[in-house]
Motif scaffolding. Structure first.
Motif, PDB file in Angstrom:
ATOM      1  N   ASP A   5       4.834  56.600 -11.611  1.00 15.40           N
ATOM      2  CA  ASP A   5       4.613  57.146 -13.327  1.00 15.40           C
ATOM      3  C   ASP A   5       4.218  58.562 -13.044  1.00 15.40           C
ATOM      4  O   ASP A   5       4.842  59.480 -14.417  1.00 15.40           O
ATOM      5  N   ASP A   6       3.713  58.847 -12.633  1.00 18.33           N
ATOM      6  CA  ASP A   6       2.960  60.473 -12.631  1.00 18.33           C
ATOM      7  C   ASP A   6       3.235  61.541 -12.373  1.00 18.33           C
ATOM      8  O   ASP A   6       3.129  63.063 -12.620  1.00 18.33           O
ATOM      9  N   LEU A   7       4.497  61.364 -11.261  1.00 14.23           N
ATOM     10  CA  LEU A   7       5.436  61.937 -10.701  1.00 14.23           C
ATOM     11  C   LEU A   7       6.288  63.248 -12.303  1.00 14.23           C
ATOM     12  O   LEU A   7       6.368  62.355 -12.642  1.00 14.23           O
ATOM     13  N   PRO A   8       5.952  64.761 -11.889  1.00 15.08           N
ATOM     14  CA  PRO A   8       7.023  65.334 -12.605  1.00 15.08           C
ATOM     15  C   PRO A   8       8.897  65.203 -12.681  1.00 15.08           C
ATOM     16  O   PRO A   8       8.699  64.399 -11.234  1.00 15.08           O
ATOM     17  N   VAL A   9       9.464  65.684 -13.057  1.00 14.89           N
ATOM     18  CA  VAL A   9      10.859  65.131 -12.609  1.00 14.89           C
ATOM     19  C   VAL A   9      11.647  66.410 -12.027  1.00 14.89           C
ATOM     20  O   VAL A   9      11.577  67.659 -13.792  1.00 14.89           O
ATOM     21  N   ALA A  10      12.071  67.015 -11.371  1.00 17.05           N
ATOM     22  CA  ALA A  10      13.035  68.266 -11.351  1.00 17.05           C
ATOM     23  C   ALA A  10      14.457  68.624 -12.224  1.00 17.05           C
ATOM     24  O   ALA A  10      15.017  67.265 -11.827  1.00 17.05           O
ATOM     25  N   LYS A  11      14.493  68.717 -12.755  1.00 12.42           N
ATOM     26  CA  LYS A  11      15.518  68.554 -13.512  1.00 12.42           C
ATOM     27  C   LYS A  11      16.969  69.185 -13.292  1.00 12.42           C
ATOM     28  O   LYS A  11      17.957  68.979 -14.348  1.00 12.42           O
ATOM     29  N   THR A  12      16.901  70.463 -12.574  1.00 15.47           N
ATOM     30  CA  THR A  12      17.648  71.209 -12.414  1.00 15.47           C
ATOM     31  C   THR A  12      17.375  71.913 -10.855  1.00 15.47           C
ATOM     32  O   THR A  12      16.701  71.942 -10.266  1.00 15.47           O
ATOM     33  N   LEU A  13      19.017  72.386 -10.287  1.00 18.80           N
ATOM     34  CA  LEU A  13      18.590  72.990  -9.078  1.00 18.80           C
ATOM     35  C   LEU A  13      17.624  73.848  -8.729  1.00 18.80           C
ATOM     36  O   LEU A  13      16.953  74.327  -7.544  1.00 18.80           O
ATOM     37  N   ALA A  14      18.318  75.342 -10.354  1.00 21.59           N
ATOM     38  CA  ALA A  14      17.465  76.180  -9.944  1.00 21.59           C
ATOM     39  C   ALA A  14      15.797  75.972  -9.957  1.00 21.59           C
ATOM     40  O   ALA A  14      14.836  76.815  -8.743  1.00 21.59           O
ATOM     41  N   GLU A  15      15.482  74.576 -10.795  1.00 20.64           N
ATOM     42  CA  GLU A  15      14.000  74.295 -10.195  1.00 20.64           C
ATOM     43  C   GLU A  15      14.037  74.190  -9.189  1.00 20.64           C
ATOM     44  O   GLU A  15      12.269  74.182  -8.112  1.00 20.64           O
ATOM     45  N   LEU A  16      14.378  73.505  -7.951  1.00 18.83           N
ATOM     46  CA  LEU A  16      14.030  72.664  -7.070  1.00 18.83           C
ATOM     47  C   LEU A  16      13.972  73.951  -6.091  1.00 18.83           C
ATOM     48  O   LEU A  16      13.147  74.289  -5.089  1.00 18.83           O
ATOM     49  N   ALA A  17      14.813  74.788  -5.787  1.00 15.12           N
ATOM     50  CA  ALA A  17      15.236  76.126  -5.108  1.00 15.12           C
ATOM     51  C   ALA A  17      13.454  76.551  -5.464  1.00 15.12           C
ATOM     52  O   ALA A  17      13.504  77.503  -3.978  1.00 15.12           O
ATOM     53  N   ALA A  18      13.358  76.898  -6.646  1.00 21.27           N
ATOM     54  CA  ALA A  18      12.054  77.385  -7.151  1.00 21.27           C
ATOM     55  C   ALA A  18      10.846  77.252  -6.313  1.00 21.27           C
ATOM     56  O   ALA A  18      10.342  77.892  -5.795  1.00 21.27           O
ATOM     57  N   LEU A  19      11.191  75.382  -5.916  1.00 20.20           N
ATOM     58  CA  LEU A  19       9.791  74.840  -5.154  1.00 20.20           C
ATOM     59  C   LEU A  19      10.301  75.437  -4.180  1.00 20.20           C
ATOM     60  O   LEU A  19       8.741  75.650  -3.187  1.00 20.20           O
ATOM     61  N   THR A  20      11.811  75.558  -3.158  1.00 16.91           N
ATOM     62  CA  THR A  20      11.414  75.963  -1.610  1.00 16.91           C
ATOM     63  C   THR A  20      11.003  77.283  -2.120  1.00 16.91           C
ATOM     64  O   THR A  20      10.553  77.841  -0.768  1.00 16.91           O
ATOM     65  N   PRO A 124      19.065  62.377 -11.627  1.00 16.82           N
ATOM     66  CA  PRO A 124      20.065  62.514 -11.255  1.00 16.82           C
ATOM     67  C   PRO A 124      20.922  63.457 -11.764  1.00 16.82           C
ATOM     68  O   PRO A 124      22.220  63.483 -11.381  1.00 16.82           O
ATOM     69  N   SER A 125      21.054  63.993 -12.539  1.00 11.98           N
ATOM     70  CA  SER A 125      21.917  64.724 -13.014  1.00 11.98           C
ATOM     71  C   SER A 125      21.748  65.805 -12.355  1.00 11.98           C
ATOM     72  O   SER A 125      22.633  66.706 -11.559  1.00 11.98           O
ATOM     73  N   VAL A 126      20.589  65.748 -11.520  1.00 12.96           N
ATOM     74  CA  VAL A 126      20.430  66.788 -10.793  1.00 12.96           C
ATOM     75  C   VAL A 126      21.517  67.361  -9.329  1.00 12.96           C
ATOM     76  O   VAL A 126      22.025  68.293  -8.537  1.00 12.96           O
ATOM     77  N   ILE A 127      21.429  65.505  -8.961  1.00 15.02           N
ATOM     78  CA  ILE A 127      22.821  65.293  -8.654  1.00 15.02           C
ATOM     79  C   ILE A 127      24.096  65.900  -8.369  1.00 15.02           C
ATOM     80  O   ILE A 127      24.468  66.346  -7.569  1.00 15.02           O
ATOM     81  N   GLU A 128      24.753  65.419  -9.852  1.00 15.27           N
ATOM     82  CA  GLU A 128      25.443  65.333 -10.604  1.00 15.27           C
ATOM     83  C   GLU A 128      26.190  67.451 -10.483  1.00 15.27           C
ATOM     84  O   GLU A 128      27.195  67.558 -10.317  1.00 15.27           O
ATOM     85  N   GLU A 129      25.200  67.693 -10.468  1.00 14.04           N
ATOM     86  CA  GLU A 129      24.628  69.601 -10.398  1.00 14.04           C
ATOM     87  C   GLU A 129      25.701  69.245  -9.267  1.00 14.04           C
ATOM     88  O   GLU A 129      25.768  70.933  -8.873  1.00 14.04           O
TER      89      GLU A 129
END
Length: 149
Positions: A5-20, A124-129
């Motif tokens: 429950d404490d984990l943040p949520v990545a809400k966009t592909l761009a956010e995950l790309a920035a993490l990489t 889940p919206s990131v998977i659709e994206e």
């Protein structure tokens, strides 16, 4: 170990790309979450039932051969390839990002990760994206046939 429950949520592909760009040794795990997985820190081969010495996960790091192509598109492809897993593995299965070290390979040549540290859930919206981004590439890439999608 942290609470899921404490984990943040990545809400966009761009956010995950920035993490990489900021982190290395990133993986996506499709499961019921870190609280369950980090208790045993091993996966089980679905076909044989054999316990494996780490968590089965999919690499998210951008490979050198990808060159200067879009990181966002790389992440979309990595998510797209395994987006069928929640349907196959049942209710409550969702993707989350972790970092850790590889201890071996599973039967599908996937990394087995130890010393796992959860970083975030993937909305889940990131998977659709991701599905949308990959579909846009079909004219250039060719069809990616994946059963069950």
């Amino acid at each position: 170990m942290c609470s899921s429950d404490d984990l943040p949520v990545a809400k966009t592909l761009a956010e995950l790309a920035a993490l990489t760009e900021r982190e290395r040794a990133l993986y996506v795990r499709w499961s019921r979450g870190p609280e369950i997985d980090l208790g045993s820190v091993s996966s089980r081969d679905d076909l044989t039932g054999v316990r494996m010495p780490g968590l089965s996960a999919n690499p998210l790091d951008v490979e050198n051969w990808w060159g200067d192509r879009s990181r966002t598109l790389w992440v979309a492809r990595r998510l797209y390839d395994y987006a069928h897993l929640p349907h196959e593995k049942g209710p409550g299965v969702r993707p989350w990002v972790l970092t850790g070290g590889e201890t071996g390979r599973g039967p599908d040549n996937e990394p087995l990760v130890t010393d796992a540290r959860p970083l975030c859930w993937i909305d889940p919206s990131v998977i659709e994206e991701a599905r949308t981004e990959v579909a846009r590439q079909e004219a250039q890439w060719g069809p990616l046939r994946r059963s069950g999608r």
